[in-house]
Scaffold this active site. Structure first.
Site, PDB file in Angstrom:
ATOM      1  N   GLY A 192       0.830  -1.212   0.000  1.00 17.83           N
ATOM      2  CA  GLY A 192       0.000   0.000   0.000  1.00 17.83           C
ATOM      3  C   GLY A 192       0.856   1.250   0.000  1.00 17.83           C
ATOM      4  CG  ASP A 205      -6.611   4.116   5.129  1.00 15.83           C
ATOM      5  OD1 ASP A 205      -6.123   4.908   5.953  1.00 15.83           O
ATOM      6  OD2 ASP A 205      -6.095   3.884   4.025  1.00 15.83           O
ATOM      7  CG  HIS A 264      -0.236   9.899   8.225  1.00 13.17           C
ATOM      8  ND1 HIS A 264      -1.360   9.614   7.476  1.00 13.17           N
ATOM      9  CD2 HIS A 264       0.328   8.690   8.486  1.00 13.17           C
ATOM     10  CE1 HIS A 264      -1.468   8.320   7.318  1.00 13.17           C
ATOM     11  NE2 HIS A 264      -0.461   7.725   7.914  1.00 13.17           N
ATOM     12  NE  ARG A 265       2.959   6.350   4.468  1.00 10.89           N
ATOM     13  CZ  ARG A 265       1.718   5.949   4.724  1.00 10.89           C
ATOM     14  NH1 ARG A 265       0.766   6.102   3.848  1.00 10.89           N
ATOM     15  NH2 ARG A 265       1.434   5.376   5.875  1.00 10.89           N
ATOM     16  CG  ASP A 302       7.834   3.874  12.215  1.00 12.36           C
ATOM     17  OD1 ASP A 302       7.538   2.777  11.713  1.00 12.36           O
ATOM     18  OD2 ASP A 302       7.672   4.121  13.429  1.00 12.36           O
TER      19      ASP A 302
HETATM   20  P1  IMP Z   1       4.969   1.039   9.741  1.00 11.93           P
HETATM   21  O1  IMP Z   1       5.072   2.522   9.516  1.00 11.93           O
HETATM   22  O2  IMP Z   1       5.301   0.237   8.527  1.00 11.93           O
HETATM   23  O3  IMP Z   1       5.626   0.595  10.996  1.00 11.93           O
HETATM   24  O4  IMP Z   1       3.450   0.677   9.939  1.00 11.93           O
HETATM   25  C1  IMP Z   1       2.578   1.504  10.589  1.00 11.93           C
HETATM   26  C2  IMP Z   1       1.199   0.908  10.646  1.00 11.93           C
HETATM   27  O5  IMP Z   1       0.331   2.010  10.927  1.00 11.93           O
HETATM   28  C3  IMP Z   1       0.686   0.312   9.337  1.00 11.93           C
HETATM   29  O6  IMP Z   1       0.897  -1.062   9.257  1.00 11.93           O
HETATM   30  C4  IMP Z   1      -0.805   0.617   9.420  1.00 11.93           C
HETATM   31  O7  IMP Z   1      -1.431  -0.314  10.216  1.00 11.93           O
HETATM   32  C5  IMP Z   1      -0.842   1.927  10.169  1.00 11.93           C
HETATM   33  N1  IMP Z   1      -0.894   3.013   9.188  1.00 11.93           N
HETATM   34  C6  IMP Z   1       0.105   3.846   8.826  1.00 11.93           C
HETATM   35  N2  IMP Z   1      -0.314   4.708   7.869  1.00 11.93           N
HETATM   36  C7  IMP Z   1      -1.594   4.373   7.599  1.00 11.93           C
HETATM   37  C8  IMP Z   1      -2.557   4.881   6.695  1.00 11.93           C
HETATM   38  O8  IMP Z   1      -2.341   5.799   5.891  1.00 11.93           O
HETATM   39  N3  IMP Z   1      -3.764   4.286   6.754  1.00 11.93           N
HETATM   40  C9  IMP Z   1      -4.062   3.280   7.591  1.00 11.93           C
HETATM   41  N4  IMP Z   1      -3.206   2.754   8.434  1.00 11.93           N
HETATM   42  C10 IMP Z   1      -1.964   3.302   8.451  1.00 11.93           C
END
Ligand code: IMP
Length: 197
Positions: A14, A157, A182-183, A71
């Site tokens: 994703g 989401d 956020h991203r 992260d």
């Molecule tokens: P990491 O940044 O790969 O450690 O994962 C962070 C976790 O936060 C992800 O696996 C999702 O479960 C959640 N997460 C981060 N960004 C999103 C987003 O844009 N939508 C939904 N879940 C998110």
């Protein structure tokens, strides 16, 4: 300095899709850890910045090209900021359908009845020589009473309704989510940095 190729330190399909959508229009080819046969880096930090840097620094050194990592996670007020940096691990067997049920249940059991939450993201860019930059983004919103139906998005989401909207991230077109997420916001800062080079 012009960056034409970047490694994205993630195996999350994703996120890879979202990052490609953002960087390819800038003429930057995005390689993944899988393309370069690099293993995952264990996230042992306690903050988004620590984990993000751990990933990008380790992989930039291993690959010998600039590396970005992110992260991110969901911080829920009623749960004192949980699951936060543990968002991925919070979901049993990384099953986010179960993870969302767990979150709703934890909120129902909490004395704090606030539905407020935010997603946070720290994008880091590391160079093979050890130099790095950090870019942060955040989006505020509320946790829906129940999972919304929507084909878009990933992770949490279906539960997250950004402030100013009445639909969840899972119900928004990807491009619309990217503009306010956020991203997306952290990446916007990263793009501004790239164009300033
Ligand atoms: P990491 O940044 O790969 O450690 O994962 C962070 C976790 O936060 C992800 O696996 C999702 O479960 C959640 N997460 C981060 N960004 C999103 C987003 O844009 N939508 C939904 N879940 C998110």
């Amino acid at each position: 300095m012009k960056i034409s190729e970047i490694l994205f330190a993630s195996h999350n399909a994703g996120k890879i899709k979202e990052i490609r959508q953002m960087l390819e229009p800038l003429g930057i080819a995005v390689k993944t850890a899988e393309d370069m046969n690099l293993p995952d880096v264990e996230e042992t930090g306690t903050t988004f910045a620590e984990n993000s840097l751990l990933k990008s620094q380790t992989m930039a050194k291993a690959a010998g090209i600039p590396c970005i990592a992110d992260d991110s996670g969901l911080c829920v007020d009623a749960l004192d900021g949980a699951p936060g940096v543990y968002s991925a691990r919070y979901a049993p067997n990384r099953d986010f359908d179960k993870g969302m049920d767990k979150l709703l249940q934890a909120m129902a059991q909490s004395n704090n009845k606030s539905r407020k939450a935010h997603f946070s993201c720290v994008v880091s860019l590391s160079f093979p020589d050890g130099k790095y930059e950090l870019f942060e983004g955040r989006v505020d919103g509320t946790i829906a009473e129940q999972k919304t139906e929507g084909a878009e998005g990933f992770g949490y989401d279906p539960l997250f309704i950004p402030d100013g909207y009445d639909i969840s991230f899972a119900q928004m077109a990807k491009a619309d989510k990217n503009k306010i997420s956020h991203r997306g916001r952290a990446m916007q800062k990263f793009k501004e940095y790239l164009t300033s080079l």
